[in-house]
Write a protein that holds these residues in place. Structure first.
Motif, PDB file in Angstrom:
ATOM      1  N   ALA A 150       0.826  -1.215   0.000  1.00 58.67           N
ATOM      2  CA  ALA A 150       0.000   0.000   0.000  1.00 58.67           C
ATOM      3  C   ALA A 150       0.857   1.262   0.000  1.00 58.67           C
ATOM      4  O   ALA A 150       1.894   1.285   0.655  1.00 58.67           O
ATOM      5  CB  ALA A 150      -0.906  -0.001   1.225  1.00 58.67           C
TER       6      ALA A 150
ATOM      7  N   GLY B 146       1.741   2.016  -5.470  1.00 60.09           N
ATOM      8  CA  GLY B 146       2.467   2.662  -6.570  1.00 60.09           C
ATOM      9  C   GLY B 146       3.374   1.695  -7.328  1.00 60.09           C
ATOM     10  O   GLY B 146       3.373   1.651  -8.564  1.00 60.09           O
ATOM     11  N   LYS B 147       4.142   0.902  -6.568  1.00 59.52           N
ATOM     12  CA  LYS B 147       5.130   0.041  -7.256  1.00 59.52           C
ATOM     13  C   LYS B 147       4.435  -1.151  -7.903  1.00 59.52           C
ATOM     14  O   LYS B 147       4.823  -1.573  -8.997  1.00 59.52           O
ATOM     15  CB  LYS B 147       6.226  -0.366  -6.282  1.00 59.52           C
ATOM     16  CG  LYS B 147       6.972   0.878  -5.791  1.00 59.52           C
ATOM     17  CD  LYS B 147       8.063   0.594  -4.836  1.00 59.52           C
ATOM     18  CE  LYS B 147       8.550   1.898  -4.223  1.00 59.52           C
ATOM     19  NZ  LYS B 147       7.628   2.471  -3.199  1.00 59.52           N
TER      20      LYS B 147
ATOM     21  N   ASP C  30      -0.747  -6.168   2.419  1.00 60.57           N
ATOM     22  CA  ASP C  30      -0.416  -5.078   3.346  1.00 60.57           C
ATOM     23  C   ASP C  30      -1.089  -5.400   4.667  1.00 60.57           C
ATOM     24  O   ASP C  30      -2.189  -5.937   4.701  1.00 60.57           O
ATOM     25  CB  ASP C  30      -0.851  -3.703   2.837  1.00 60.57           C
ATOM     26  CG  ASP C  30      -0.042  -2.588   3.494  1.00 60.57           C
ATOM     27  OD1 ASP C  30       0.939  -2.096   2.902  1.00 60.57           O
ATOM     28  OD2 ASP C  30      -0.378  -2.236   4.660  1.00 60.57           O
TER      29      ASP C  30
ATOM     30  N   ARG D 275      -5.346   0.772   4.232  1.00 56.28           N
ATOM     31  CA  ARG D 275      -4.362   1.154   3.200  1.00 56.28           C
ATOM     32  C   ARG D 275      -4.450   0.205   2.006  1.00 56.28           C
ATOM     33  O   ARG D 275      -4.214   0.601   0.875  1.00 56.28           O
ATOM     34  CB  ARG D 275      -2.941   1.143   3.786  1.00 56.28           C
ATOM     35  CG  ARG D 275      -2.667   2.393   4.634  1.00 56.28           C
ATOM     36  CD  ARG D 275      -1.303   2.354   5.297  1.00 56.28           C
ATOM     37  NE  ARG D 275      -0.185   2.307   4.379  1.00 56.28           N
ATOM     38  CZ  ARG D 275       0.352   3.345   3.745  1.00 56.28           C
ATOM     39  NH1 ARG D 275      -0.138   4.555   3.958  1.00 56.28           N
ATOM     40  NH2 ARG D 275       1.374   3.202   2.944  1.00 56.28           N
TER      41      ARG D 275
ATOM     42  N   ASP E  31      -0.219  -9.709   7.881  1.00 51.94           N
ATOM     43  CA  ASP E  31       1.158  -9.433   8.288  1.00 51.94           C
ATOM     44  C   ASP E  31       2.049 -10.325   7.427  1.00 51.94           C
ATOM     45  O   ASP E  31       2.009 -11.552   7.551  1.00 51.94           O
ATOM     46  CB  ASP E  31       1.299  -9.771   9.782  1.00 51.94           C
ATOM     47  CG  ASP E  31       2.742  -9.695  10.265  1.00 51.94           C
ATOM     48  OD1 ASP E  31       3.648  -9.416   9.436  1.00 51.94           O
ATOM     49  OD2 ASP E  31       2.973  -9.928  11.463  1.00 51.94           O
ATOM     50  N   ALA E  32       2.824  -9.708   6.567  1.00 52.81           N
ATOM     51  CA  ALA E  32       3.630 -10.488   5.609  1.00 52.81           C
ATOM     52  C   ALA E  32       4.588 -11.433   6.330  1.00 52.81           C
ATOM     53  O   ALA E  32       4.941 -12.487   5.795  1.00 52.81           O
ATOM     54  CB  ALA E  32       4.406  -9.541   4.707  1.00 52.81           C
TER      55      ALA E  32
ATOM     56  N   ASP F 172       9.200  -3.652   0.027  1.00 55.92           N
ATOM     57  CA  ASP F 172       9.325  -2.189   0.133  1.00 55.92           C
ATOM     58  C   ASP F 172       8.987  -1.884   1.591  1.00 55.92           C
ATOM     59  O   ASP F 172       7.847  -1.610   1.929  1.00 55.92           O
ATOM     60  CB  ASP F 172       8.339  -1.543  -0.844  1.00 55.92           C
ATOM     61  CG  ASP F 172       8.520  -0.043  -0.951  1.00 55.92           C
ATOM     62  OD1 ASP F 172       9.581   0.462  -0.550  1.00 55.92           O
ATOM     63  OD2 ASP F 172       7.591   0.627  -1.437  1.00 55.92           O
TER      64      ASP F 172
HETATM   65  C1  LIG Z   1       6.854   2.011   2.255  1.00 54.15           C
HETATM   66  S1  LIG Z   1       5.195   1.568   2.394  1.00 54.15           S
HETATM   67  C2  LIG Z   1       4.921   0.685   0.909  1.00 54.15           C
HETATM   68  C3  LIG Z   1       4.707   1.550  -0.320  1.00 54.15           C
HETATM   69  C4  LIG Z   1       4.232   0.748  -1.527  1.00 54.15           C
HETATM   70  N1  LIG Z   1       5.119  -0.335  -1.849  1.00 54.15           N
HETATM   71  C5  LIG Z   1       4.035   1.602  -2.773  1.00 54.15           C
HETATM   72  O1  LIG Z   1       4.872   1.611  -3.650  1.00 54.15           O
HETATM   73  O2  LIG Z   1       3.002   2.282  -2.859  1.00 54.15           O
HETATM   74  C6  LIG Z   1       5.256   0.303   3.591  1.00 54.15           C
HETATM   75  C7  LIG Z   1       3.946  -0.436   3.807  1.00 54.15           C
HETATM   76  O3  LIG Z   1       4.221  -1.566   4.651  1.00 54.15           O
HETATM   77  C8  LIG Z   1       3.053  -1.863   5.354  1.00 54.15           C
HETATM   78  N2  LIG Z   1       3.441  -2.793   6.434  1.00 54.15           N
HETATM   79  C9  LIG Z   1       4.025  -2.514   7.611  1.00 54.15           C
HETATM   80  N3  LIG Z   1       4.242  -3.643   8.306  1.00 54.15           N
HETATM   81  C10 LIG Z   1       3.808  -4.674   7.527  1.00 54.15           C
HETATM   82  C11 LIG Z   1       3.743  -6.083   7.702  1.00 54.15           C
HETATM   83  N4  LIG Z   1       4.198  -6.659   8.815  1.00 54.15           N
HETATM   84  N5  LIG Z   1       3.211  -6.829   6.703  1.00 54.15           N
HETATM   85  C12 LIG Z   1       2.734  -6.242   5.572  1.00 54.15           C
HETATM   86  N6  LIG Z   1       2.754  -4.910   5.377  1.00 54.15           N
HETATM   87  C13 LIG Z   1       3.286  -4.136   6.336  1.00 54.15           C
HETATM   88  C14 LIG Z   1       2.532  -0.511   5.771  1.00 54.15           C
HETATM   89  O4  LIG Z   1       1.137  -0.593   6.075  1.00 54.15           O
HETATM   90  C15 LIG Z   1       2.829   0.326   4.515  1.00 54.15           C
HETATM   91  O5  LIG Z   1       1.691   0.395   3.698  1.00 54.15           O
END
Ligand SMILES: C[S@@+](CC[C@H](N)C(=O)[O-])C[C@H]1O[C@@H](n2cnc3c(N)ncnc32)[C@H](O)[C@@H]1O
Length: 432
Positions: A253, A256-257, A274, A279, A300-301, A319
């Motif tokens: 979220a 974008g990528k 995500d 998000r 949670d990934a 990311d």
């Molecule tokens: C840097 S942003 C990603 C931006 C996205 N890749 C883009 O290009 O639009 C990081 C994301 O990691 C998510 N996040 C944080 N901890 C996470 C987890 N344990 N598992 C999955 N997603 C997680 C956050 O909710 C956030 O949306």
């Protein structure tokens, strides 16, 4: 500006947003509440511009308040301080016509119930107009502990990092090659009288240096272009998944990528995860706007048992959640809210994500680790530690177009080539 009444309302809203942010609230969240109250897109653009400029130049404007005010402001004066920062931003960073900026800001003091201070607001803004705002070292905007970490990690570049982080970013767009060729879209832009340049190093990127509302861009609503920094666009090049690959975007979220990868190759089978379901809805919106398709899951990934169906991925994009120290120019409130202990928690989370996601990657597959951080603990030292505990991980070099060598990865620093600060490391899994 739409009309004088709205002009005053914009300054009132700016004062309130800034007061909330200075008290610890997030700029993004405050703007998300304040912006929809304005119907006219020019008012919304002005409110955003004032808040960003005031926060980017906060140390200079605070220095003026300290030097020029007979009595220091107290915690009870938060909105008044916000209004004065907003006033300075209009005259200094935004260079608005002084008469309109002054009268709307003084009127806003009355609307905020500060009629008794309206004269003082007027006097301070006139002084700023006459004398200009004092200079200040942009490093002073950074909390001491963070300034020390950046200076230790990037001793030769630290001053440039602090300076670039106080400057507005250009508007970077990504042309959706599934809808239109970049050259054709640039022609449409030109026909609309807007100046934009194609970036030589990135196949889909267009840079626009004059601020404008995205709704004014040709084909924006139709998904022909999206807003995305050049550094983030480089991710698709660094990952370069083979056609039809099974791709995991583990922290997807707002999408974008994922959207960029799918615009380039709609044959990818992409799973976007995500942890934040709200998000994740933005990923759905993003993909719908650009006409791309993926599977979406809130999870949670790192907890693979909760979401993984047991089929290995050819490519994983991590990311990762990070300190956002590479994008301070876009999120100036990071400097107000970030705490030293946040970094330790983020480093631990990134390591947990790396270890878990490695288990879902096929032998011969590629994992790209990306952050918008400039701290080596989150970047090169994070990857060094991962490599030392992961015997089947092999580093794949990225070329100089991706930035400075940083351990086995590459780092762009804020402002370099107009880009955000961004770290990338490409790892492949050794075949048994
Ligand atoms: C840097 S942003 C990603 C931006 C996205 N890749 C883009 O290009 O639009 C990081 C994301 O990691 C998510 N996040 C944080 N901890 C996470 C987890 N344990 N598992 C999955 N997603 C997680 C956050 O909710 C956030 O949306």
């Amino acid at each position: 500006m739409s009309d004088p009444v709205a002009g005053v309302a914009v300054r009132v809203a700016a004062a309130r947003v800034l007061a909330a942010v200075l008290r610890g609230r997030s700029l993004k969240a405050e703007l998300a509440t304040a912006l929809p109250r304005f119907d006219d897109s020019r008012d919304r653009a002005l409110l955003e511009a004032i808040c960003f400029a005031a926060l980017r130049q906060r140390t200079r404007y605070d220095a003026a308040l300290q030097a020029w005010m007979p009595k220091p402001l107290t915690a009870r004066d938060a909105e008044l301080r916000g209004l004065l920062l907003a006033g300075f931003a209009q005259l200094d960073a935004l260079q608005l016509p002084p008469h309109a900026a002054l009268s709307a800001t003084v009127e806003a003091a009355r609307a905020l119930g500060r009629s008794r201070q309206a004269g003082m607001v007027n006097a301070l803004l006139r002084r700023a107009q006459r004398e200009g705002l004092p200079a200040a070292d942009p490093a002073e905007a950074w909390p001491g502990w963070l300034r020390a970490r950046v200076s230790a990690d990037w001793p030769w570049q630290a001053a440039a990092i602090f300076a670039a982080s106080a400057e507005p970013a250009p508007l970077w767009l990504r042309v959706n090659r599934a809808r239109i060729a970049r050259a054709d879209w640039l022609q449409k832009l030109d026909a609309d009288g807007i100046e934009g340049t194609a970036d030589d190093r990135l196949a889909d990127a267009v840079r626009i240096d004059t601020p404008l509302a995205v709704s004014a861009l040709p084909g924006f609503a139709e998904g022909e272009v999206s807003v995305q920094d050049a550094a983030a666009q480089a991710v698709a090049d660094a990952l370069a998944p083979p056609a039809g690959a099974r791709v995991l975007d583990a922290c997807a979220a707002p999408g974008g990528k994922a959207a960029h990868l799918l615009e380039r190759d709609p044959s990818l089978q992409l799973l976007a995860l995500d942890v934040d379901p709200r998000r994740l809805r933005r990923v759905a919106d993003t993909l719908q706007r650009v006409g791309a398709q993926a599977q979406l899951k809130a999870a949670d990934a790192a907890d693979t048992a909760a979401w993984w169906d047991g089929r290995l991925f050819d490519v994983v994009l991590l990311d990762a959640p990070c300190s956002a120290t590479g994008i301070v120019r876009r999120q100036p409130d990071v400097l107000l809210h970030r705490r030293a202990q946040d970094i330790d928690a983020l480093v631990a989370l990134q390591a947990r994500l790396l270890d878990a996601l490695w288990t879902v990657l096929a032998p011969g597959g590629v994992l790209l680790y990306a952050t918008c951080s400039i701290l080596k603990d989150e970047n090169e030292r994070q990857i060094d530690a991962f490599l030392s505990r992961t015997p089947d991980a092999v580093t794949e070099p990225l070329d100089a177009g991706f930035g400075h060598v940083s351990g086995v990865g590459r780092q762009t620093l804020p402002g370099e080539g107009g880009r955000d600060g961004f770290f990338l490391a490409r790892l492949s899994k050794r075949k048994a």
